[in-house]
Design a protein around this motif. Structure first.
Motif, PDB file in Angstrom:
ATOM      1  N   VAL A 114     -34.362  45.791 -38.586  1.00  0.00           N
ATOM      2  CA  VAL A 114     -33.062  45.633 -37.923  1.00  0.00           C
ATOM      3  C   VAL A 114     -32.882  46.826 -36.991  1.00  0.00           C
ATOM      4  CG1 VAL A 114     -30.557  45.532 -38.220  1.00  0.00           C
ATOM      5  CG2 VAL A 114     -32.059  44.343 -39.839  1.00  0.00           C
ATOM      6  N   VAL A 115     -32.846  46.573 -35.693  1.00  0.00           N
ATOM      7  CA  VAL A 115     -32.808  47.664 -34.711  1.00  0.00           C
ATOM      8  C   VAL A 115     -31.408  47.993 -34.240  1.00  0.00           C
ATOM      9  CG1 VAL A 115     -35.150  47.238 -33.919  1.00  0.00           C
ATOM     10  CG2 VAL A 115     -33.242  46.054 -32.803  1.00  0.00           C
ATOM     11  N   ALA A 116     -30.437  47.082 -34.462  1.00  0.00           N
ATOM     12  CA  ALA A 116     -29.076  47.341 -34.002  1.00  0.00           C
ATOM     13  C   ALA A 116     -28.106  46.373 -34.663  1.00  0.00           C
ATOM     14  CB  ALA A 116     -28.981  47.220 -32.479  1.00  0.00           C
ATOM     15  N   GLU A 117     -26.827  46.752 -34.644  1.00  0.00           N
ATOM     16  CA  GLU A 117     -25.760  45.903 -35.166  1.00  0.00           C
ATOM     17  C   GLU A 117     -24.633  45.839 -34.148  1.00  0.00           C
ATOM     18  OE1 GLU A 117     -24.489  46.730 -39.211  1.00  0.00           O
ATOM     19  OE2 GLU A 117     -26.323  47.886 -39.553  1.00  0.00           O
ATOM     20  N   ALA A 118     -23.840  44.780 -34.223  1.00  0.00           N
ATOM     21  CA  ALA A 118     -22.698  44.618 -33.327  1.00  0.00           C
ATOM     22  C   ALA A 118     -21.573  43.918 -34.066  1.00  0.00           C
ATOM     23  CB  ALA A 118     -23.102  43.809 -32.091  1.00  0.00           C
ATOM     24  N   ALA A 119     -20.334  44.314 -33.781  1.00  0.00           N
ATOM     25  CA  ALA A 119     -19.174  43.747 -34.458  1.00  0.00           C
ATOM     26  C   ALA A 119     -18.461  42.700 -33.619  1.00  0.00           C
ATOM     27  CB  ALA A 119     -18.200  44.860 -34.850  1.00  0.00           C
ATOM     28  N   ASP A 120     -18.890  42.523 -32.368  1.00  0.00           N
ATOM     29  CA  ASP A 120     -18.311  41.471 -31.522  1.00  0.00           C
ATOM     30  C   ASP A 120     -19.333  41.097 -30.454  1.00  0.00           C
ATOM     31  OD1 ASP A 120     -17.943  43.148 -29.082  1.00  0.00           O
ATOM     32  OD2 ASP A 120     -16.393  44.142 -30.261  1.00  0.00           O
ATOM     33  N   GLY A 121     -19.024  40.046 -29.716  1.00  0.00           N
ATOM     34  CA  GLY A 121     -19.973  39.549 -28.740  1.00  0.00           C
ATOM     35  C   GLY A 121     -20.266  40.513 -27.610  1.00  0.00           C
ATOM     36  N   GLN A 122     -19.271  41.282 -27.223  1.00  0.00           N
ATOM     37  CA  GLN A 122     -19.479  42.248 -26.142  1.00  0.00           C
ATOM     38  C   GLN A 122     -20.457  43.335 -26.570  1.00  0.00           C
ATOM     39  OE1 GLN A 122     -16.087  43.291 -23.585  1.00  0.00           O
ATOM     40  NE2 GLN A 122     -16.538  45.438 -24.003  1.00  0.00           N
ATOM     41  N   GLN A 123     -20.266  43.829 -27.793  1.00  0.00           N
ATOM     42  CA  GLN A 123     -21.203  44.815 -28.322  1.00  0.00           C
ATOM     43  C   GLN A 123     -22.604  44.216 -28.444  1.00  0.00           C
ATOM     44  OE1 GLN A 123     -19.870  46.532 -32.021  1.00  0.00           O
ATOM     45  NE2 GLN A 123     -17.894  47.187 -31.180  1.00  0.00           N
ATOM     46  N   ALA A 124     -22.677  42.944 -28.848  1.00  0.00           N
ATOM     47  CA  ALA A 124     -23.961  42.283 -28.999  1.00  0.00           C
ATOM     48  C   ALA A 124     -24.708  42.228 -27.668  1.00  0.00           C
ATOM     49  CB  ALA A 124     -23.773  40.875 -29.556  1.00  0.00           C
ATOM     50  N   LEU A 125     -23.998  41.887 -26.594  1.00  0.00           N
ATOM     51  CA  LEU A 125     -24.625  41.825 -25.275  1.00  0.00           C
ATOM     52  C   LEU A 125     -25.194  43.178 -24.870  1.00  0.00           C
ATOM     53  CD1 LEU A 125     -21.972  39.623 -23.447  1.00  0.00           C
ATOM     54  CD2 LEU A 125     -24.372  39.013 -23.832  1.00  0.00           C
ATOM     55  N   ALA A 126     -24.390  44.224 -25.077  1.00  0.00           N
ATOM     56  CA  ALA A 126     -24.841  45.572 -24.726  1.00  0.00           C
ATOM     57  C   ALA A 126     -26.055  45.973 -25.557  1.00  0.00           C
ATOM     58  CB  ALA A 126     -23.702  46.573 -24.918  1.00  0.00           C
ATOM     59  N   ALA A 127     -26.022  45.640 -26.847  1.00  0.00           N
ATOM     60  CA  ALA A 127     -27.122  46.010 -27.739  1.00  0.00           C
ATOM     61  C   ALA A 127     -28.403  45.244 -27.407  1.00  0.00           C
ATOM     62  CB  ALA A 127     -26.719  45.763 -29.193  1.00  0.00           C
ATOM     63  N   VAL A 128     -28.261  43.974 -27.029  1.00  0.00           N
ATOM     64  CA  VAL A 128     -29.430  43.185 -26.652  1.00  0.00           C
ATOM     65  C   VAL A 128     -30.101  43.794 -25.425  1.00  0.00           C
ATOM     66  CG1 VAL A 128     -30.178  40.983 -25.658  1.00  0.00           C
ATOM     67  CG2 VAL A 128     -28.734  41.002 -27.686  1.00  0.00           C
ATOM     68  N   ARG A 129     -29.312  44.170 -24.456  1.00  0.00           N
ATOM     69  CA  ARG A 129     -29.871  44.741 -23.231  1.00  0.00           C
ATOM     70  C   ARG A 129     -30.515  46.098 -23.485  1.00  0.00           C
ATOM     71  NH1 ARG A 129     -24.402  42.709 -20.416  1.00  0.00           N
ATOM     72  NH2 ARG A 129     -25.115  40.619 -19.827  1.00  0.00           N
ATOM     73  N   GLU A 130     -29.970  46.839 -24.441  1.00  0.00           N
ATOM     74  CA  GLU A 130     -30.515  48.163 -24.737  1.00  0.00           C
ATOM     75  C   GLU A 130     -31.772  48.098 -25.597  1.00  0.00           C
ATOM     76  OE1 GLU A 130     -29.332  52.362 -27.020  1.00  0.00           O
ATOM     77  OE2 GLU A 130     -27.788  50.811 -26.679  1.00  0.00           O
ATOM     78  N   HIS A 131     -31.740  47.243 -26.640  1.00  0.00           N
ATOM     79  CA  HIS A 131     -32.818  47.253 -27.629  1.00  0.00           C
ATOM     80  C   HIS A 131     -33.859  46.145 -27.450  1.00  0.00           C
ATOM     81  CE1 HIS A 131     -30.892  50.374 -30.087  1.00  0.00           C
ATOM     82  NE2 HIS A 131     -29.752  49.782 -29.805  1.00  0.00           N
ATOM     83  N   ARG A 132     -33.530  45.103 -26.667  1.00  0.00           N
ATOM     84  CA  ARG A 132     -34.445  43.979 -26.441  1.00  0.00           C
ATOM     85  C   ARG A 132     -35.038  43.459 -27.761  1.00  0.00           C
ATOM     86  NH1 ARG A 132     -35.597  43.404 -20.889  1.00  0.00           N
ATOM     87  NH2 ARG A 132     -33.871  44.439 -19.831  1.00  0.00           N
ATOM     88  N   PRO A 133     -34.200  42.989 -28.679  1.00  0.00           N
ATOM     89  CA  PRO A 133     -34.712  42.482 -29.958  1.00  0.00           C
ATOM     90  C   PRO A 133     -35.462  41.165 -29.762  1.00  0.00           C
ATOM     91  CG  PRO A 133     -32.417  41.920 -29.734  1.00  0.00           C
ATOM     92  CD  PRO A 133     -32.745  42.818 -28.562  1.00  0.00           C
ATOM     93  N   ASP A 134     -36.241  40.784 -30.754  1.00  0.00           N
ATOM     94  CA  ASP A 134     -36.911  39.496 -30.728  1.00  0.00           C
ATOM     95  C   ASP A 134     -35.951  38.374 -31.088  1.00  0.00           C
ATOM     96  OD1 ASP A 134     -39.705  40.416 -30.277  1.00  0.00           O
ATOM     97  OD2 ASP A 134     -39.345  41.428 -32.184  1.00  0.00           O
ATOM     98  N   ILE A 135     -34.992  38.683 -31.969  1.00  0.00           N
ATOM     99  CA  ILE A 135     -34.068  37.664 -32.449  1.00  0.00           C
ATOM    100  C   ILE A 135     -32.691  38.282 -32.713  1.00  0.00           C
ATOM    101  CG2 ILE A 135     -34.860  38.015 -34.833  1.00  0.00           C
ATOM    102  CD1 ILE A 135     -34.285  35.048 -35.356  1.00  0.00           C
ATOM    103  N   VAL A 136     -31.658  37.529 -32.391  1.00  0.00           N
ATOM    104  CA  VAL A 136     -30.281  37.932 -32.676  1.00  0.00           C
ATOM    105  C   VAL A 136     -29.701  36.949 -33.684  1.00  0.00           C
ATOM    106  CG1 VAL A 136     -27.982  38.360 -31.732  1.00  0.00           C
ATOM    107  CG2 VAL A 136     -30.020  38.775 -30.313  1.00  0.00           C
TER     108      VAL A 136
END
Length: 221
Positions: free
Chosen positions: A29-51
């Motif tokens: 688990v490379v990152a966590e987010a508490a809302d969709g906006q945080q999720a978008l920022a985290a995806v762009r920063e960490h480039r996970p394989d799956i959300v």
């Protein structure tokens, strides 16, 4: 290493999933987010394989966040699986339309969660035949007669046949038995079909199969 991002507004849900997934070999688990906006920022920063994305979240909900992720040409490899409280969640239909690779019920068994993460990263979709049939039924209820389209013109006859079987919810093994070919051959046909149509995964093939008219409501029987 499979890199996972957890997006859910409930801290306990995220904590439970994180403990379980981090304990598995080859998953982090490379990152966590508490809302969709945080999720978008985290995806762009960490480039996970799956959300693993909760449908209902504050600020930006999971559906909107999923549309932005799957519609971003800079994030073609990021898969999204929706988290829902009930299997019959009214938003499951919209989640698949938004580009999600499937969905998981939050109280799913631990081993099923791990299997699901590995399956989606491998290119499979979390759509059981029952769920697929409900999705097609929903298309039938909401849509008019499919428009005439040449979207499938690039496919061979066998690829159209395989796509139709994916559309009614058959797995690669079931397709192989139906067509009397090996599971590897069935998987190859599915993969080639996705590449030709630009589909992210099997879930998108289900959508395209119905919208093109290849699969019709009468197949639900």
């Amino acid at each position: 290493m499979i890199r996972v991002l957890l997006a859910d507004d409930q801290l306990l849900v995220r904590a439970g999933f994180k403990v379980l997934l981090d304990a598995q070999p080859g998953i982090e688990v490379v990152a966590e987010a508490a809302d969709g906006q945080q999720a978008l920022a985290a995806v762009r920063e960490h480039r996970p394989d799956i959300v693993l994305m909760d449908i209902r979240m504050p600020v930006v909900d999971g559906l909107a966040a999923t549309r932005r992720i799957t519609g971003d040409p800079r994030l073609p490899e990021v898969k999204v699986v929706m988290l829902t409280t009930f299997e019959l969640d009214e938003y499951v239909f919209e989640a698949i339309r938004s580009g999600a690779s499937g969905f998981l019920v939050k109280d799913t068994e631990p081993e099923e969660l791990v299997r699901a993460v590995r399956a989606v990263v491998a290119g499979d979709a979390l759509l059981s035949p029952g769920v697929t049939r409900r999705l097609i039924a929903e298309f039938a209820a909401r849509s008019k007669e499919p428009a005439v389209s040449d979207a499938l013109s690039a496919l061979t006859d066998r690829e159209r046949e395989v796509m139709a079987l994916v559309g009614i919810g058959l797995s690669n093994e079931e397709i192989a038995r139906r067509l009397v070919v090996s599971p590897l051959t069935a998987k190859t046909h599915v993969s080639r079909t996705m590449v030709k149509l630009g589909a992210r995964d099997r879930a998108q093939l289900v959508v395209l199969a119905y919208e093109s008219g290849l699969v019709r409501p009468g197949w639900l029987g």
